[in-house]
Write an enzyme that holds these catalytic residues in place. Structure first.
Site, PDB file in Angstrom:
ATOM      1  N   LYS A  49       0.759  -0.812  -0.049  1.00 23.23           N
ATOM      2  CA  LYS A  49       0.019   0.215  -0.402  1.00 23.23           C
ATOM      3  C   LYS A  49       1.062   1.155   0.332  1.00 23.23           C
ATOM      4  O   LYS A  49       2.583   1.121   0.332  1.00 23.23           O
ATOM      5  CB  LYS A  49      -0.954   0.134   1.186  1.00 23.23           C
ATOM      6  CG  LYS A  49      -2.139  -1.294   1.287  1.00 23.23           C
ATOM      7  CD  LYS A  49      -2.797  -0.649   1.925  1.00 23.23           C
ATOM      8  CE  LYS A  49      -4.296  -1.239   1.752  1.00 23.23           C
ATOM      9  NZ  LYS A  49      -4.396  -1.905   3.136  1.00 23.23           N
ATOM     10  N   HIS A  94       1.477   7.290   3.139  1.00 23.25           N
ATOM     11  CA  HIS A  94       0.699   7.856   2.795  1.00 23.25           C
ATOM     12  C   HIS A  94       0.383   9.100   3.993  1.00 23.25           C
ATOM     13  O   HIS A  94       1.394   8.563   4.587  1.00 23.25           O
ATOM     14  CB  HIS A  94      -1.118   8.098   2.622  1.00 23.25           C
ATOM     15  CG  HIS A  94      -1.329   6.528   4.026  1.00 23.25           C
ATOM     16  ND1 HIS A  94      -1.659   7.958   4.999  1.00 23.25           N
ATOM     17  CD2 HIS A  94      -1.558   5.239   4.365  1.00 23.25           C
ATOM     18  CE1 HIS A  94      -1.786   6.387   5.992  1.00 23.25           C
ATOM     19  NE2 HIS A  94      -2.422   5.798   5.398  1.00 23.25           N
ATOM     20  N   HIS A 136       0.982   8.485   7.312  1.00 24.98           N
ATOM     21  CA  HIS A 136       2.821   7.355   7.953  1.00 24.98           C
ATOM     22  C   HIS A 136       3.039   8.632   8.428  1.00 24.98           C
ATOM     23  O   HIS A 136       3.939   7.822   8.872  1.00 24.98           O
ATOM     24  CB  HIS A 136       2.467   6.238   7.403  1.00 24.98           C
ATOM     25  CG  HIS A 136       1.679   5.050   7.316  1.00 24.98           C
ATOM     26  ND1 HIS A 136       0.801   4.635   5.824  1.00 24.98           N
ATOM     27  CD2 HIS A 136       1.326   4.173   8.347  1.00 24.98           C
ATOM     28  CE1 HIS A 136       0.120   3.621   6.339  1.00 24.98           C
ATOM     29  NE2 HIS A 136       0.468   3.707   7.740  1.00 24.98           N
TER      30      HIS A 136
END
Ligand code: ARG
Length: 563
Positions: A122, A125, A128
């Site tokens: 993933k 983003h 994070h």
């Protein structure tokens, strides 16, 4: 200086310990109230007198020592006015020490910080990004206070989603596309899986079967998984390199796959496991919480099981004094449940040493950012955009600057980090380029600009050599004194940040130092002809430069000599 006052007071007030006296002494908000103030309210009970009366009696009984100019009583307060020079010099000497701000409070203690921890396959983003910079700053802060810190990246690299990815890859993926596009391609086929599974539910069974194979050590399954992991790590590490963030351990969820059986056994032995529709749970209704799921009805472990295994492992391996978890606030319940389960296993330490550190949402233009679906935002893109914008400004304003790329990276990345750390963690953060990069706002670039200004002044004073033996009368004007006092607050600010797990105390302080310095600089010309005055003022420039650099470093932000 404060200790001198404590000694002085302790001779008159024997029934309060020196530590407590030190706690009671205040730094008055206004200069006309002196440099230190001692409130006498606490003494009233013991002495059976009104506090103002007590203040007066104590003040009258003190023989004023030579480092004190005079003592005044104001209501219930005894106000101490220090001899300016010795007071200023004592502060300046302290600030000048190499380890100013450091302490030994953490010596012999280990703190585990679990932060960043993105999910494999993933995108990394902006959420994070926040855990990464908060965790990194806490690491710097605790290290400064003498703790040993274990920086742990608990990657989301295990779970049923990898079964889905394998199915998706086999059906709609290609090696070339994954090699070329990395996480972006993995996200594309993952979304595709969900669309297709809506039409054909048997895909879900296939995915479960593949994850099962992974858990049973199937070679093919594990090699595809490992490949996805490596591709993801490569992308994550690019972000860490930009940020200048490092970890001691990349022990993701998969690290605990052979350690969950022991947890299940512990729970069983403690009589905590109950059946619930084929699944195994720990009932937490007594604590007003939903049950903590331990094993799904197909026997597979989940996020919480692996977190329990991680706590056991970390306690045994690092014998931590505290274990911190920096994640979004939506995981509050998860950590409450997990920590409670550890406590129920008979581990009293769980109460004080397991700490969840939640933070608020990050939004771009008021929009909530999500990892799946349309508006996918990559942290790396944001950092690169910040760098590019700063680079453009440099090309316009200072085209001959040396190391333009390095400077643009330090300022651009620093601006994003600073914005993430400037407010209380729990507050939502919004991205607004014109605010984040504004060199006159409460921003990273503003602080860095002030640092570069200090460096430039010192460069222009080629013959200057650092000394604290200056004529303090020449820096006893209000804005110089304000600056010295502000600089001397640094250790206190670090403690506040550490106690509350809030790097924003440091960020606010850096702004305040920069503002106080700029006021000083506005009021006082530094490079004057008179050598005594010049040396006294250069001393303050050089201490400001040092404290700004150290504060920014605690935030994980660098400084540049010229920008
Ligand atoms: N991978 C999780 C996420 O992206 C964060 C993991 C946090 N750490 C932990 N030990 N649970 O939300």
């Amino acid at each position: 200086m404060k200790n001198n006052i404590v000694d002085l007071l302790s001779e008159k007030i024997s029934f309060i310990s020196k530590e407590d006296l030190a706690q009671l002494i205040e730094i008055p908000p206004k200069p006309e109230m002196g440099d230190f103030a001692f409130p006498c309210f606490r003494l009233a009970k013991e002495l059976h007198k009104a506090p103002p009366m007590i203040a007066k009696e104590i003040a009258d009984s003190i023989t004023v020592p030579d480092y004190i100019d005079h003592i005044e009583v104001l209501g219930a307060y005894i106000n101490f006015f220090m001899k300016k020079d010795s007071f200023l010099k004592s502060m300046v000497d302290k600030i000048s020490e190499d380890d100013f701000g450091s302490s030994t409070e953490g010596n012999g203690k280990t703190i585990c910080i679990d932060y960043s921890s993105p999910n494999v396959a993933k995108n990394f983003h902006v959420g994070h990004l926040r855990t990464t910079v908060i965790g990194n700053s806490l690491y710097k802060i605790y290290e400064k206070l003498g703790y040993k810190v274990e920086r742990i990246n608990h990657l989301g690299d295990w779970g049923t989603q990898f079964g889905k990815l394998i199915v998706a890859y086999k059906n709609w993926g290609s090696e070339e596309a994954v090699k070329e596009k990395g996480i972006e391609e993995l996200m594309r086929i993952y979304v595709l899986f969900h669309e297709e599974a809506d039409k054909d539910p048997s895909l879900e069974d296939e995915a479960r079967a593949w994850f099962n194979k992974m858990e049973n050590g199937d070679e093919e399954a594990l090699s595809i998984w490992k490949w996805f992991l490596d591709i993801s790590l490569e992308e994550f590490k690019r972000v860490y390199a930009l940020l200048g963030v490092e970890f001691d351990h990349y022990t993701g969820e998969s690290f605990y796959r052979d350690k969950t059986d022991a947890v299940v056994k512990d729970l069983k032995d403690a009589g905590l496991l109950t059946d619930s529709e084929g699944a195994k749970i720990v009932d937490l209704s007594e604590y007003d919480m939903a049950p903590c799921l331990i094993l799904k009805n197909d026997g597979s472990t989940i996020y919480a099981t692996r977190d329990l295994a991680a706590i056991k492992y970390r306690k045994e391996t690092y014998n931590f004094y505290k274990a911190l978890y920096v994640t979004g606030q939506e995981q509050k319940l998860h950590f409450k449940q997990v920590f409670k389960v550890v406590e129920l296993l008979g581990h009293e330490w769980a109460k004080d040493s397991l700490i969840h550190i939640p933070y608020g949402l990050v939004s771009l233009g008021g929009e909530k950012l999500s990892t799946r679906g349309g508006n996918v935002i990559y942290a790396e893109d944001i950092l690169k955009e910040a760098i590019a914008k700063i680079r453009e400004t440099i090309d316009v304003k200072n085209p001959n600057l040396a190391n333009k790329d390095d400077v643009a990276r330090i300022i651009g990345v620093g601006a994003v980090i600073f914005n993430d750390l400037y407010n209380q963690r729990i507050k939502d953060v919004s991205f607004n380029w014109s605010h984040i990069l504004n060199p006159e706002g409460e921003t990273g670039p503003y602080v860095q600009y002030t640092y570069a200004r200090c460096s430039s002044i010192l460069r222009n004073a080629a013959d200057y050599s650092f000394t604290t033996d200056v004529n303090y009368d020449l820096i006893s004007d209000q804005s110089s004194v304000d600056l010295i006092k502000e600089l001397s607050r640094f250790p206190k600010v670090i403690s506040s940040a550490a106690e509350s797990y809030e790097p924003h105390f440091i960020a606010r302080y850096a702004i305040s130092v920069a503002q106080t310095f700029n006021k000083f600089y506005h009021d006082n010309k530094v490079l004057v002809d008179d050598v005594e005055t010049r040396n006294a003022r250069l001393l303050l420039v050089s201490l400001t430069r040092k404290v700004i650099r150290d504060s920014m470093s605690l935030l994980g932000i660098g400084c540049v000599e010229e920008m």
